[in-house]
Design a protein around this motif. Sequence first.
Motif, PDB file in Angstrom:
ATOM      1  N   GLY A   1       1.239  -1.337  -0.461  1.00 29.20           N
ATOM      2  CA  GLY A   1       0.183   0.173  -0.003  1.00 29.20           C
ATOM      3  C   GLY A   1       0.807   1.256  -0.181  1.00 29.20           C
ATOM      4  N   ILE A   2       2.888   1.006  -0.005  1.00 31.43           N
ATOM      5  CA  ILE A   2       2.702   2.202   0.099  1.00 31.43           C
ATOM      6  C   ILE A   2       3.494   2.085  -1.633  1.00 31.43           C
ATOM      7  N   GLU A   3       3.396   3.591  -1.601  1.00 28.37           N
ATOM      8  CA  GLU A   3       3.600   3.800  -3.105  1.00 28.37           C
ATOM      9  C   GLU A   3       5.168   3.812  -3.261  1.00 28.37           C
ATOM     10  N   THR A   4       5.233   3.022  -3.804  1.00 30.08           N
ATOM     11  CA  THR A   4       7.085   3.097  -4.292  1.00 30.08           C
ATOM     12  C   THR A   4       7.446   4.015  -5.121  1.00 30.08           C
ATOM     13  N   PRO A   5       8.346   5.048  -4.372  1.00 29.02           N
ATOM     14  CA  PRO A   5       9.293   6.148  -5.601  1.00 29.02           C
ATOM     15  C   PRO A   5       9.660   5.984  -6.827  1.00 29.02           C
ATOM     16  N   PRO A   6       9.494   6.795  -7.266  1.00 28.53           N
ATOM     17  CA  PRO A   6      10.089   6.471  -9.097  1.00 28.53           C
ATOM     18  C   PRO A   6      12.161   5.951  -8.311  1.00 28.53           C
ATOM     19  N   ARG A   7      12.443   4.931  -9.710  1.00 35.12           N
ATOM     20  CA  ARG A   7      14.030   4.215  -9.576  1.00 35.12           C
ATOM     21  C   ARG A   7      14.127   5.859 -10.517  1.00 35.12           C
ATOM     22  N   ILE A   8      14.832   6.270  -9.599  1.00 34.63           N
ATOM     23  CA  ILE A   8      15.907   7.006  -9.592  1.00 34.63           C
ATOM     24  C   ILE A   8      17.603   5.917  -9.885  1.00 34.63           C
ATOM     25  N   THR A   9      17.897   5.769  -8.444  1.00 35.95           N
ATOM     26  CA  THR A   9      19.185   5.340  -7.995  1.00 35.95           C
ATOM     27  C   THR A   9      19.175   4.186  -7.508  1.00 35.95           C
ATOM     28  N   GLY A  10      18.032   3.525  -7.728  1.00 38.20           N
ATOM     29  CA  GLY A  10      17.620   1.814  -6.568  1.00 38.20           C
ATOM     30  C   GLY A  10      17.362   2.236  -5.362  1.00 38.20           C
ATOM     31  N   ILE A  11      17.955   3.261  -4.923  1.00 35.85           N
ATOM     32  CA  ILE A  11      18.220   2.832  -3.645  1.00 35.85           C
ATOM     33  C   ILE A  11      16.850   3.607  -2.879  1.00 35.85           C
ATOM     34  N   LEU A  12      16.189   3.179  -2.079  1.00 36.09           N
ATOM     35  CA  LEU A  12      14.976   3.124  -2.297  1.00 36.09           C
ATOM     36  C   LEU A  12      14.621   4.909  -1.464  1.00 36.09           C
ATOM     37  N   THR A  13      15.464   4.679  -0.054  1.00 38.07           N
ATOM     38  CA  THR A  13      15.991   5.803   1.193  1.00 38.07           C
ATOM     39  C   THR A  13      16.120   6.828   0.334  1.00 38.07           C
ATOM     40  N   LEU A  14      16.839   6.608  -0.358  1.00 37.53           N
ATOM     41  CA  LEU A  14      17.367   7.816  -1.468  1.00 37.53           C
ATOM     42  C   LEU A  14      16.521   7.589  -2.426  1.00 37.53           C
TER      43      LEU A  14
ATOM     44  N   SER B   1      13.542   7.951  -2.545  1.00 40.50           N
ATOM     45  CA  SER B   1      12.581   8.695  -1.443  1.00 40.50           C
ATOM     46  C   SER B   1      12.643  10.086  -1.143  1.00 40.50           C
ATOM     47  N   LEU B   2      13.233  10.376  -0.940  1.00 46.11           N
ATOM     48  CA  LEU B   2      14.190  11.692  -0.115  1.00 46.11           C
ATOM     49  C   LEU B   2      14.118  12.733  -1.395  1.00 46.11           C
ATOM     50  N   ILE B   3      15.113  11.806  -2.520  1.00 50.63           N
ATOM     51  CA  ILE B   3      14.960  12.608  -4.017  1.00 50.63           C
ATOM     52  C   ILE B   3      13.116  13.129  -4.097  1.00 50.63           C
ATOM     53  N   THR B   4      12.454  12.659  -4.241  1.00 50.92           N
ATOM     54  CA  THR B   4      11.310  12.497  -5.013  1.00 50.92           C
ATOM     55  C   THR B   4      10.052  12.981  -3.623  1.00 50.92           C
ATOM     56  N   GLY B   5      10.926  13.430  -2.501  1.00 55.38           N
ATOM     57  CA  GLY B   5      10.014  13.741  -1.643  1.00 55.38           C
ATOM     58  C   GLY B   5       9.050  13.536  -0.807  1.00 55.38           C
ATOM     59  N   ASN B   6       9.248  11.976  -1.345  1.00 54.20           N
ATOM     60  CA  ASN B   6       7.516  11.623  -0.793  1.00 54.20           C
ATOM     61  C   ASN B   6       8.411  10.614   1.072  1.00 54.20           C
ATOM     62  N   PHE B   7       7.886  11.064   1.657  1.00 47.32           N
ATOM     63  CA  PHE B   7       8.457  10.984   2.990  1.00 47.32           C
ATOM     64  C   PHE B   7       8.117  10.037   3.433  1.00 47.32           C
ATOM     65  N   GLU B   8       6.765   9.153   3.123  1.00 46.08           N
ATOM     66  CA  GLU B   8       6.223   8.490   3.744  1.00 46.08           C
ATOM     67  C   GLU B   8       6.686   7.117   3.386  1.00 46.08           C
ATOM     68  N   ALA B   9       7.297   7.281   2.439  1.00 44.56           N
ATOM     69  CA  ALA B   9       7.869   5.899   1.764  1.00 44.56           C
ATOM     70  C   ALA B   9       9.707   5.486   2.904  1.00 44.56           C
ATOM     71  N   PHE B  10       9.810   7.146   2.801  1.00 43.58           N
ATOM     72  CA  PHE B  10      11.320   7.185   3.363  1.00 43.58           C
ATOM     73  C   PHE B  10      11.153   6.562   4.550  1.00 43.58           C
ATOM     74  N   THR B  11      10.041   6.917   5.726  1.00 41.06           N
ATOM     75  CA  THR B  11       9.817   6.320   7.168  1.00 41.06           C
ATOM     76  C   THR B  11      10.022   4.987   6.824  1.00 41.06           C
ATOM     77  N   ASN B  12       8.839   4.421   5.072  1.00 43.51           N
ATOM     78  CA  ASN B  12       8.927   2.865   6.184  1.00 43.51           C
ATOM     79  C   ASN B  12       9.726   2.147   5.364  1.00 43.51           C
TER      80      ASN B  12
END
Length: 337
Positions: A173-186, A188-199
């Motif tokens: 149910g958490i929206e996966t951020p668009p793939r930029i580096t493949g590192i999810l935490t990074l 999600s930060l780049i795309t401003g998706n803080f919900e995905a970053f925290t998760n």
Amino acid sequence: MDLKTYILRRLALMLFVLFGIIVITFIVSHVIPADPIGAILGPQAPPELIEKVRREWGFDKPLPEQFVDYMVNLLHGNLGKSIRTNKPVAEDLMKFFPATIELATAAMIVAIVIGIPLGIISAVKKDKWPDHISRIFALMGVSMPVFWLGLILLFVLYYQLGIFPGPGRLDPGIETPPRITGILTLDSLITGNFEAFTNAVWHLILPSFVLGYYASASITRITRTSLLEVMTQDFIRTARAKGLSERVVLFRHALRNALIPTTTVIGMAYGSLLEGAILTETIFAWPGLGRYSTGAFLSVDFLAVMGSTLLIAVIYSVANLVVDILYAFLDPRIRYA
């Protein structure tokens, strides 16, 4: 010899090492009694079809000719195509490797944050209760199977208490951020998706602790041993005789020299973690290099196995080079020779 010449010399030596690994991997993977085409098509496939597919993949050519073709492709940046995924091996590695980088880096941070302070405390409080506790901690870390610790933590902290999330990199149910580096935490930060970053960070804690605990045990032991040895040397006695406080002697003079062998352990441990912690990635359903390599081995996917092995060899070689360079910054007495 200056630093630039030293690095160029090591890079040239690295090329010979990598070539030797390519040769050995190629020979071993092609002489084992296994048929990757037969494994993919299944035992019911007609021999004509198996032979046709074998010709399409070039497996009907003599071994030296196959090796030359592989090297030519490799020099053009082509690692071949995976028989299992039917995709370029380089594309597969770029897909799986970022997840391993994320996990290994988080685990290494955990190991350093725990291991070095604990090693210092153990050395300073030698033969006292903090030393005994840290030695027990280190002994448990090196002797406890990683897969067992991972399963126990999952059972207690996820299944029983529900404190941490289960396997995977994100909750359903958490929206996966668009793939930029493949590192999810990074990403999600780049795309401003803080919900995905925290998760993603929440999902990272358990597997990184499991891996980091094992590495921190080695770091604790080597830091303690090295610091105890340095503290008995003449320049430490001289510093104390000059009236310097024990804190200054420890952190300004002793620790810097004691961290040289620790740096070696950290570098090699990070290289080992980047290799792909197979069991940890399997237990936590982490789509990293370890899981990809395991699947390639089990399906006799020659080109994927060789691509994974080459990447691991490059990681180890670069980790060794970085450790050697760090030596000079930690101890100016070291000269490249």
